[in-house]
Write a protein that holds these residues in place. Structure first.
Motif, short mmCIF file in Angstrom:
data_model
loop_
_atom_site.label_atom_id
_atom_site.label_comp_id
_atom_site.label_asym_id
_atom_site.label_seq_id
_atom_site.Cartn_x
_atom_site.Cartn_y
_atom_site.Cartn_z
N ASP A 1 6.27 -12.65 19.37
CA ASP A 1 5.07 -11.93 18.96
C ASP A 1 4.13 -12.79 18.11
OD1 ASP A 1 5.93 -9.54 20.20
OD2 ASP A 1 7.28 -9.17 18.51
N GLY A 2 4.48 -14.06 17.90
CA GLY A 2 3.56 -14.95 17.21
C GLY A 2 3.75 -15.09 15.72
N TYR A 3 4.93 -14.70 15.20
CA TYR A 3 5.24 -14.92 13.79
C TYR A 3 6.10 -16.17 13.66
CZ TYR A 3 3.56 -10.34 12.11
OH TYR A 3 2.79 -9.25 11.76
N CYS A 4 5.81 -16.97 12.65
CA CYS A 4 6.61 -18.16 12.35
C CYS A 4 7.35 -17.92 11.04
CB CYS A 4 5.70 -19.38 12.23
SG CYS A 4 6.61 -20.91 11.90
N PHE A 5 8.67 -18.02 11.08
CA PHE A 5 9.51 -17.83 9.89
C PHE A 5 9.90 -19.19 9.35
CE2 PHE A 5 9.45 -13.71 11.62
CZ PHE A 5 9.80 -12.83 10.61
N ILE A 6 9.57 -19.42 8.08
CA ILE A 6 9.76 -20.73 7.45
C ILE A 6 10.67 -20.54 6.24
CG2 ILE A 6 8.58 -22.72 6.45
CD1 ILE A 6 5.99 -21.32 7.80
N PRO A 7 11.97 -20.80 6.39
CA PRO A 7 12.91 -20.61 5.28
C PRO A 7 12.88 -21.77 4.30
CG PRO A 7 14.08 -21.28 7.25
CD PRO A 7 12.64 -21.18 7.64
N MET B 1 13.09 -10.20 9.64
CA MET B 1 13.89 -11.10 8.82
C MET B 1 15.37 -10.76 8.90
SD MET B 1 13.99 -13.75 6.93
CE MET B 1 15.25 -14.48 5.86
N ALA B 2 15.71 -9.49 9.04
CA ALA B 2 17.11 -9.10 9.19
C ALA B 2 17.69 -9.69 10.47
CB ALA B 2 17.23 -7.58 9.20
N VAL B 3 16.92 -9.64 11.56
CA VAL B 3 17.38 -10.20 12.83
C VAL B 3 17.47 -11.72 12.74
CG1 VAL B 3 16.97 -10.25 15.32
CG2 VAL B 3 16.29 -8.25 13.99
N PHE B 4 16.56 -12.32 11.98
CA PHE B 4 16.60 -13.77 11.74
C PHE B 4 17.93 -14.17 11.12
CE2 PHE B 4 15.77 -17.51 9.08
CZ PHE B 4 15.08 -18.35 9.95
N LEU B 5 18.39 -13.41 10.13
CA LEU B 5 19.67 -13.69 9.49
C LEU B 5 20.82 -13.53 10.47
CD1 LEU B 5 19.18 -11.89 6.04
CD2 LEU B 5 18.90 -14.33 6.55
N TRP B 6 20.77 -12.47 11.28
CA TRP B 6 21.81 -12.25 12.29
C TRP B 6 21.81 -13.38 13.31
CZ3 TRP B 6 25.97 -9.39 13.53
CH2 TRP B 6 26.38 -9.38 14.87
N ILE C 1 10.11 -19.26 15.52
CA ILE C 1 9.02 -18.36 15.85
C ILE C 1 9.53 -17.20 16.69
CG2 ILE C 1 7.31 -20.23 15.77
CD1 ILE C 1 7.32 -20.18 18.86
N THR C 2 8.78 -16.10 16.68
CA THR C 2 9.10 -14.96 17.53
C THR C 2 8.13 -14.94 18.72
OG1 THR C 2 7.58 -13.38 16.51
CG2 THR C 2 9.74 -13.67 15.47
N LYS D 1 10.87 6.11 7.64
CA LYS D 1 11.63 5.07 8.32
C LYS D 1 10.99 4.81 9.68
CE LYS D 1 15.71 7.10 8.01
NZ LYS D 1 17.19 7.28 8.02
N MET D 2 10.62 3.58 9.91
CA MET D 2 9.89 3.20 11.13
C MET D 2 10.74 2.26 11.98
SD MET D 2 6.41 0.92 11.31
CE MET D 2 5.67 0.42 12.87
N GLY D 3 10.97 2.63 13.23
CA GLY D 3 11.68 1.75 14.14
C GLY D 3 10.79 0.62 14.62
N LEU D 4 11.36 -0.57 14.74
CA LEU D 4 10.62 -1.75 15.19
C LEU D 4 11.26 -2.32 16.46
CD1 LEU D 4 10.03 -3.81 11.90
CD2 LEU D 4 8.42 -2.28 13.06
N PRO D 5 10.46 -2.95 17.32
CA PRO D 5 11.06 -3.70 18.42
C PRO D 5 11.92 -4.83 17.88
CG PRO D 5 8.67 -3.44 18.72
CD PRO D 5 8.99 -3.01 17.33
N VAL D 6 13.04 -5.12 18.52
CA VAL D 6 13.93 -6.19 18.08
C VAL D 6 13.35 -7.53 18.58
CG1 VAL D 6 16.25 -7.17 18.21
CG2 VAL D 6 15.93 -4.68 18.11
N PRO D 7 13.01 -8.44 17.67
CA PRO D 7 12.40 -9.69 18.09
C PRO D 7 13.41 -10.70 18.61
CG PRO D 7 12.70 -9.71 15.73
CD PRO D 7 13.16 -8.35 16.21
#
Length: 309
Positions: free
Chosen positions: A165-171, A238-243, A162-163, A125-131
């Motif tokens: 960190d440079g990621y673009c989320f396209i639903p 993606m979980a934070v995107f939904l939230w 976008i975040t 289990k790896m912790g990630l920064p919250v985007p």
């Protein structure tokens, strides 16, 4: 001549030749950044992880991640692979059925990695920064052209974002659209030049399965990754995107999601994503999964042989 032990490990799966392959060097302290980049290019997988002694006394170890073309700040699947390799080798005190927690020094800051065990195999289990998420800063028509879809195929519930960190989320509205996209990698590079967007996470919650929360495809041509099989650093956010977009029950305090990716590349894998909320804000984000070693050997980094043209 230097010979460096190296492994190739498939992450986010327990089946060989599935999930996302990563290179792992568990003893990398003698390597320069140039050596690491050359090894990552030679491995020709999306990322290779290098385990080093920490520079900070508060950390247990340090990780560096390289794509075939550059060093990156964060990589999920190669971290899962790295800790799988450490557990196999019994390094850093890892032993079967003994859970441990590590503070890991990275270019994204200090991250927490927990190693548990399932059926005598490491479960990581790896912790990630919250985007943070922001509106896509350009015309959607350009983005759709880069992905190879029509604007009508975009989700009606939420817009591309976008975040930092440079990621673009396209639903997208449907899984069928996700299956049939035809990405234009040149246009993706142009969007990167204009807006510093390095990764494109194309995703849909139209799964038709209660056990699957989303399907994803991920493209990062500017990082030397045309299409990534299973991307931990995108499935986690993606979980934070939904939230962030009110697409989950906001009365809950803890969530566990399952994201699927790689099926269209014949490398199926899944990422478990855990998220906790406190006082209306996400305060914990984790990705989790297992891995399997498919190749181990050594790589030679210096050969004293003159080249004749």
């Amino acid at each position: 001549m230097s010979s460096i032990p190296i492994k190739q490990i498939d992450a986010f799966t327990r089946k060989p030749f599935a999930g996302n392959p990563a290179g792992v060097v568990t003893r990398a302290d003698q390597l320069s950044a140039t050596d690491m980049q050359r090894i990552a290019n030679e491995m020709a997988v999306s990322e290779t992880a290098f385990v080093l002694k920490p520079e900070s006394e508060s950390c247990d170890l340090r990780l560096r991640w390289f794509t075939p073309s550059r060093e990156v700040d964060l990589c999920g699947h190669a971290t899962i692979a790295a800790f799988h390799a450490l557990a196999e080798e019994g390094l850093y005190g890892l032993s079967v059925d003994e859970p441990q927690s590590f503070r890991v020094e990275t270019r994204s800051g200090i991250l927490t990695v927990d190693v548990e065990w399932k059926d005598m195999q490491p479960y990581i289990k790896m912790g990630l920064p919250v985007p943070k998420f922001f509106p896509f800063p350009d015309d959607y028509s350009l983005l759709c052209a880069a992905i190879g879809i029509s604007e009508i195929e975009l989700s009606k519930k939420v817009k591309p974002q976008i975040t930092q960190d440079g990621y673009c989320f396209i639903p997208l509205a449907s899984y069928e659209s996700l299956k049939t996209i035809e990405p234009n990698l040149m246009l993706m590079r142009k969007i990167n030049e204009r807006h510093d967007i390095t990764g494109f996470a194309v995703v849909t919650t139209d799964t038709g399965d209660y056990d699957i929360d989303w399907h994803m495809r991920f493209f990062a041509p500017t990082l030397g990754v045309q299409e990534d099989p299973v991307t931990g650093s995108a499935n986690g956010p993606m979980a934070v995107f939904l939230w962030h977009n009110n697409m989950v029950d906001r009365s809950k305090k803890f969530f566990s999601f399952k994201g699927y990716q790689g099926y269209l590349l014949n490398r199926p894998g899944h990422v478990t994503v855990n998220m906790a909320v406190k006082d209306g804000e996400v305060n914990l984000l984790q990705i989790a999964g297992q891995a399997v070693t498919v190749l181990e050997g050594s790589i030679r980094t210096h050969l004293n042989i003159s080249e004749k043209l």
